[in-house]
Design a protein around this motif. Structure first.
Motif, short mmCIF file in Angstrom:
data_model
loop_
_atom_site.label_atom_id
_atom_site.label_comp_id
_atom_site.label_asym_id
_atom_site.label_seq_id
_atom_site.Cartn_x
_atom_site.Cartn_y
_atom_site.Cartn_z
N LYS A 129 -36.42 3.37 -16.11
CA LYS A 129 -35.38 4.34 -15.80
C LYS A 129 -35.83 5.32 -14.72
O LYS A 129 -35.03 5.84 -13.95
N HIS A 130 -37.12 5.60 -14.70
CA HIS A 130 -37.64 6.67 -13.84
C HIS A 130 -38.26 6.20 -12.53
O HIS A 130 -38.51 7.01 -11.64
N TYR A 131 -38.51 4.90 -12.40
CA TYR A 131 -39.11 4.38 -11.18
C TYR A 131 -38.16 3.36 -10.55
O TYR A 131 -38.01 2.25 -11.05
N SER A 132 -37.53 3.76 -9.45
CA SER A 132 -36.52 2.91 -8.82
C SER A 132 -37.15 1.63 -8.29
O SER A 132 -38.30 1.63 -7.83
N HIS A 133 -36.40 0.54 -8.32
CA HIS A 133 -36.96 -0.76 -7.93
C HIS A 133 -35.89 -1.73 -7.46
O HIS A 133 -35.97 -2.94 -7.69
N ALA A 134 -34.86 -1.20 -6.78
CA ALA A 134 -33.77 -2.05 -6.30
C ALA A 134 -34.13 -2.77 -5.01
O ALA A 134 -33.61 -3.85 -4.73
N THR A 135 -35.01 -2.19 -4.19
CA THR A 135 -35.39 -2.78 -2.91
C THR A 135 -36.90 -2.94 -2.83
O THR A 135 -37.64 -2.37 -3.64
N ALA A 136 -37.34 -3.70 -1.83
CA ALA A 136 -38.78 -3.90 -1.65
C ALA A 136 -39.49 -2.58 -1.39
O ALA A 136 -40.60 -2.34 -1.89
N GLN A 137 -38.82 -1.68 -0.62
CA GLN A 137 -39.43 -0.38 -0.33
C GLN A 137 -39.55 0.46 -1.60
O GLN A 137 -40.58 1.12 -1.83
N GLU A 138 -38.51 0.43 -2.42
CA GLU A 138 -38.57 1.20 -3.67
C GLU A 138 -39.64 0.65 -4.60
O GLU A 138 -40.36 1.40 -5.26
N ILE A 139 -39.75 -0.67 -4.66
CA ILE A 139 -40.76 -1.29 -5.52
C ILE A 139 -42.16 -0.90 -5.08
O ILE A 139 -43.01 -0.52 -5.90
N ASP A 140 -42.42 -0.96 -3.79
CA ASP A 140 -43.75 -0.61 -3.28
C ASP A 140 -44.07 0.85 -3.59
O ASP A 140 -45.18 1.17 -4.02
N ARG A 141 -43.07 1.73 -3.39
CA ARG A 141 -43.29 3.15 -3.68
C ARG A 141 -43.51 3.37 -5.18
O ARG A 141 -44.40 4.13 -5.58
#
Length: 255
Positions: A129-141
């Motif tokens: 819920k707290h760590y966004s992961h919709a895109t490759a950039q969000e996943i890496d961050r």
């Protein structure tokens, strides 16, 4: 570096010793002592893990501090254990040393979720819920942020409990100065990246060091030497507070 020493209990240490003797075809202490050091090193070597390795599934380290109840009477990784030597402690970690193990190249949202569920189990739904992961950039961050948050929580939680249990001053830090890249590739402030800065050994390894690197090196050396001399890493103009229950601060070290 961090709050634990990777200790083993006496029973496990004895099993490790027996397994090593079997690997080396030795049936007595005398035979073990006669084996060249290079051969022992080869038999106990563990290759560095590749990116994305599940560190919980890695083989155990053969040789580690042994909580035998005599020489090492308790695991110092447990902050409630008695402090034998009442001296101040300086402990911290490098900002990018944990994220490396979670990165296995490009990752989909589904793969990210599966990784989080495997590593964090009952806490996975809250984490997602707290760590966004919709895109490759969000996943890496998010990978970097999860690793950072886990490290900082463990560090501060341990330091506060250690201070409560012992009354000994504990000073904490996070080192975030990236090591110079090579061939266009950077690993950030990876595990041990600070060591050349501590010893002023900049300039090796085909990397380009700048005045900013030398400034960070001097900063590290000033604080480390102050701690060696006085038990307090503070220097003029930069007060470094010890951890307390109402003052759980961590010092940032970098450019």
């Amino acid at each position: 570096s961090g709050m634990g020493l990777g200790t083993v209990r006496l029973e496990q240490a004895e099993k490790n010793g027996a397994n090593l003797a079997a690997r080396l075809n030795a049936t007595s202490a005398a035979q073990l002592r006669a084996i060249p050091a290079e051969q022992v090193q080869a038999a106990t070597k563990i290759a560095p893990p590749a990116a994305g390795t599940d560190v919980t599934a890695m083989p155990p380290i053969w040789v580690a501090p042994n909580v035998d109840g005599v020489v090492m009477v308790a695991d110092p990784g447990d902050p409630s254990n008695k402090v034998v030597s009442s001296v101040p402690l300086l402990t911290g970690y490098n900002a990018d040393e944990a994220a490396f193990f979670m990165r296995a190249g490009p990752m989909s949202s589904e793969q990210f979720e599966a990784m989080v569920r495997k590593r964090y189990r009952a806490s996975a739904d809250q984490l997602l819920k707290h760590y966004s992961h919709a895109t490759a950039q969000e996943i890496d961050r998010s990978i970097g942020e999860i690793a950072r948050d886990a490290m900082i929580f463990n560090l501060m939680n341990w330091a506060e409990k250690r201070t409560q249990a012992s009354g000994v001053h504990v000073y904490t830090y996070v080192y975030d100065h990236p090591y110079p890249s090579i061939n266009g590739q950077s690993f950030g402030s990876f595990h041990t990246a600070e060591v050349p800065y501590v010893f002023g050994a900049l300039g090796a390894g085909g990397r380009t060091f700048t005045a900013k690197d030398r400034e960070v090196s001097r900063q590290l050396q000033d604080s480390w030497i102050a701690f060696m001399k006085t038990g307090d890493p503070s220097v003029p103009g930069r007060k470094w507070p010890a951890v307390t229950n109402d003052h759980p601060k961590v010092m940032g070290i970098g450019a």
